[in-house]
Design an enzyme around this catalytic site. Structure first.
Site, PDB file in Angstrom:
ATOM      1  N   PRO A   2       0.678  -1.728  -0.693  1.00 22.80           N
ATOM      2  CA  PRO A   2       1.484  -0.583  -1.090  1.00 22.80           C
ATOM      3  C   PRO A   2       0.819   0.266  -2.163  1.00 22.80           C
ATOM      4  O   PRO A   2       0.484  -0.216  -3.227  1.00 22.80           O
ATOM      5  CB  PRO A   2       2.764  -1.231  -1.632  1.00 22.80           C
ATOM      6  CG  PRO A   2       2.746  -2.625  -1.145  1.00 22.80           C
ATOM      7  CD  PRO A   2       1.307  -3.000  -1.015  1.00 22.80           C
ATOM      8  N   GLU A   3       0.603   1.527  -1.873  1.00 21.34           N
ATOM      9  CA  GLU A   3       0.205   2.502  -2.879  1.00 21.34           C
ATOM     10  C   GLU A   3       1.359   3.488  -2.992  1.00 21.34           C
ATOM     11  O   GLU A   3       2.417   3.295  -2.396  1.00 21.34           O
ATOM     12  CB  GLU A   3      -1.114   3.167  -2.493  1.00 21.34           C
ATOM     13  CG  GLU A   3      -2.267   2.175  -2.465  1.00 21.34           C
ATOM     14  CD  GLU A   3      -3.611   2.820  -2.742  1.00 21.34           C
ATOM     15  OE1 GLU A   3      -3.677   3.780  -3.533  1.00 21.34           O
ATOM     16  OE2 GLU A   3      -4.605   2.370  -2.157  1.00 21.34           O
ATOM     17  N   HIS A  91       8.044 -16.542   2.151  1.00 23.95           N
ATOM     18  CA  HIS A  91       7.753 -15.489   1.158  1.00 23.95           C
ATOM     19  C   HIS A  91       8.879 -14.466   1.013  1.00 23.95           C
ATOM     20  O   HIS A  91       8.678 -13.432   0.394  1.00 23.95           O
ATOM     21  CB  HIS A  91       6.442 -14.756   1.464  1.00 23.95           C
ATOM     22  CG  HIS A  91       5.273 -15.671   1.650  1.00 23.95           C
ATOM     23  ND1 HIS A  91       4.896 -16.580   0.691  1.00 23.95           N
ATOM     24  CD2 HIS A  91       4.420 -15.841   2.692  1.00 23.95           C
ATOM     25  CE1 HIS A  91       3.841 -17.263   1.137  1.00 23.95           C
ATOM     26  NE2 HIS A  91       3.541 -16.839   2.339  1.00 23.95           N
ATOM     27  N   ARG A 110       1.716 -12.610  -1.761  1.00 23.13           N
ATOM     28  CA  ARG A 110       0.790 -12.892  -2.876  1.00 23.13           C
ATOM     29  C   ARG A 110       1.470 -12.939  -4.234  1.00 23.13           C
ATOM     30  O   ARG A 110       0.833 -13.256  -5.223  1.00 23.13           O
ATOM     31  CB  ARG A 110      -0.330 -11.850  -2.892  1.00 23.13           C
ATOM     32  CG  ARG A 110      -1.202 -11.962  -1.667  1.00 23.13           C
ATOM     33  CD  ARG A 110      -2.331 -10.966  -1.682  1.00 23.13           C
ATOM     34  NE  ARG A 110      -2.710 -10.671  -0.310  1.00 23.13           N
ATOM     35  CZ  ARG A 110      -3.637  -9.800   0.031  1.00 23.13           C
ATOM     36  NH1 ARG A 110      -4.290  -9.143  -0.899  1.00 23.13           N
ATOM     37  NH2 ARG A 110      -3.924  -9.588   1.281  1.00 23.13           N
ATOM     38  N   ARG A 152     -15.833  11.062 -21.402  1.00 20.74           N
ATOM     39  CA  ARG A 152     -15.592   9.767 -20.763  1.00 20.74           C
ATOM     40  C   ARG A 152     -16.818   9.410 -19.935  1.00 20.74           C
ATOM     41  O   ARG A 152     -17.291  10.204 -19.124  1.00 20.74           O
ATOM     42  CB  ARG A 152     -14.353   9.814 -19.858  1.00 20.74           C
ATOM     43  CG  ARG A 152     -13.048  10.074 -20.592  1.00 20.74           C
ATOM     44  CD  ARG A 152     -12.680   8.975 -21.561  1.00 20.74           C
ATOM     45  NE  ARG A 152     -12.521   7.685 -20.924  1.00 20.74           N
ATOM     46  CZ  ARG A 152     -11.360   7.236 -20.422  1.00 20.74           C
ATOM     47  NH1 ARG A 152     -10.279   7.969 -20.497  1.00 20.74           N
ATOM     48  NH2 ARG A 152     -11.295   6.035 -19.874  1.00 20.74           N
TER      49      ARG A 152
END
Length: 271
Positions: A2-3, A91, A110, A152
DNA sequence: TTAATCACCTGAGGGC
DNA sequence: TGCCCTCAGGTGATTA
């Protein structure tokens, strides 16, 4: 995995079902997620009505009158809205049972995900208060991105994946955005021109918008709230395409490792 | 303040 | 077929 688009897809799936609906019970089969689920969560939520469902970064925020439930899907998490008697699979860690005998089921092989509770102002929660702007909001623009990048030295890919700079850009969409902007992922963030940051900023917005429209990217672990896959994978240009020809120039896509993350790029199109 | 590294976790896939 | 190993990766915490 999932993003941000997958989280957005998830919210679209659950929002109409749970907003205004009342929780009658919470069943916790596994407390050990990224952080332990609060032991007293069932007592906190029993009899409480969901006021709204929203998102900050990849956190799903479910608001009640006395506080906010924070859900994070981590690497492999998903949420489904099903009948409460639907067979429990491996799960399936948490069920939120609603008054209409439906159930919001949290599944996460996970266990990198999280389920937390706060009764304080959620925007000041320690996980949320230092986050950068939302990539699809107007305050994320070329001036902001260019300004934050000065001095940066880290790579531009790590820079745009830093949630303090901008939220919701995970590995897949960072790779795709850099490809569309023609920027090499290892280039130092502080050594990229403003004109190129304009391209990158637009690429990030376009890639994420497109992915949301397609219902997210299904690779190994993601499915939406109906258990259906997302379709953005079919539109990926570089991610998970090492050695395959670049869609623009036919040169083979290369794969390197940056900070233990796979980066995919075309050495001919990206500089 | 910045950058790098570690830890968490399990399923998939490859080699033998 | 079964075992072992490696890889995948979001993100907070820790270290330098």
């Amino acid at each position: 995995m999932p993003e941000l688009p997958e989280v957005e897809t998830t919210i679209s799936g659950i929002k109409p079902h749970i907003t205004g609906n009342t929780i009658t019970n919470v069943i916790i089969r596994e407390h050990r997620l990224r952080w332990p689920i609060p032991e007293n969560l069932p007592d906190i939520l029993k009899g409480q009505k969901v006021l709204s469902v929203s998102r900050r970064a990849k956190y799903i925020l479910i608001k009640f009158h006395h506080g906010t439930l924070l859900l994070h899907l981590g690497m492999s998490g998903s949420i489904r809205f099903i009948n409460k008697n639907f067979e429990v699979a491996k799960h399936d860690h948490v069920d939120f049972i609603f008054k209409n005998s439906k159930c919001l089921r949290f599944h996460d092989p996970r266990r990198f995900g999280a389920i937390l509770w706060t009764s304080e102002n959620v925007t000041q929660h320690k996980l949320l208060r230092n986050l950068g702007p939302e990539p699809l909001h107007n305050d994320f623009d070329v001036n902001y991105l260019y300004g934050r990048s000065r001095n940066r030295s880290l790579s531009v890919k790590q820079f745009i994946m830093d949630s303090k700079i901008v939220v919701g850009v995970g590995n897949i969409y960072a790779n795709e955005s850099l490809y569309l902007a023609g920027i090499h992922p290892v280039r130092s963030a502080g050594r990229i021109s403003k004109a190129r940051y304009l391209k990158l900023c637009n690429s990030i917005k376009n890639v994420l918008t497109d992915a949301i429209d397609q219902g997210g990217t299904t690779l190994r672990d993601f499915s939406n709230t109906d258990g259906k896959p997302g379709y953005f994978k079919q539109k990926l240009n570089v991610y998970d395409r090492s050695d395959l020809p670049c869609k623009k120039c036919n040169h083979p896509i290369k794969r390197i490792t940056q900070n233990n993350r796979s980066s995919y790029y075309c050495s001919h199109c990206q500089h």
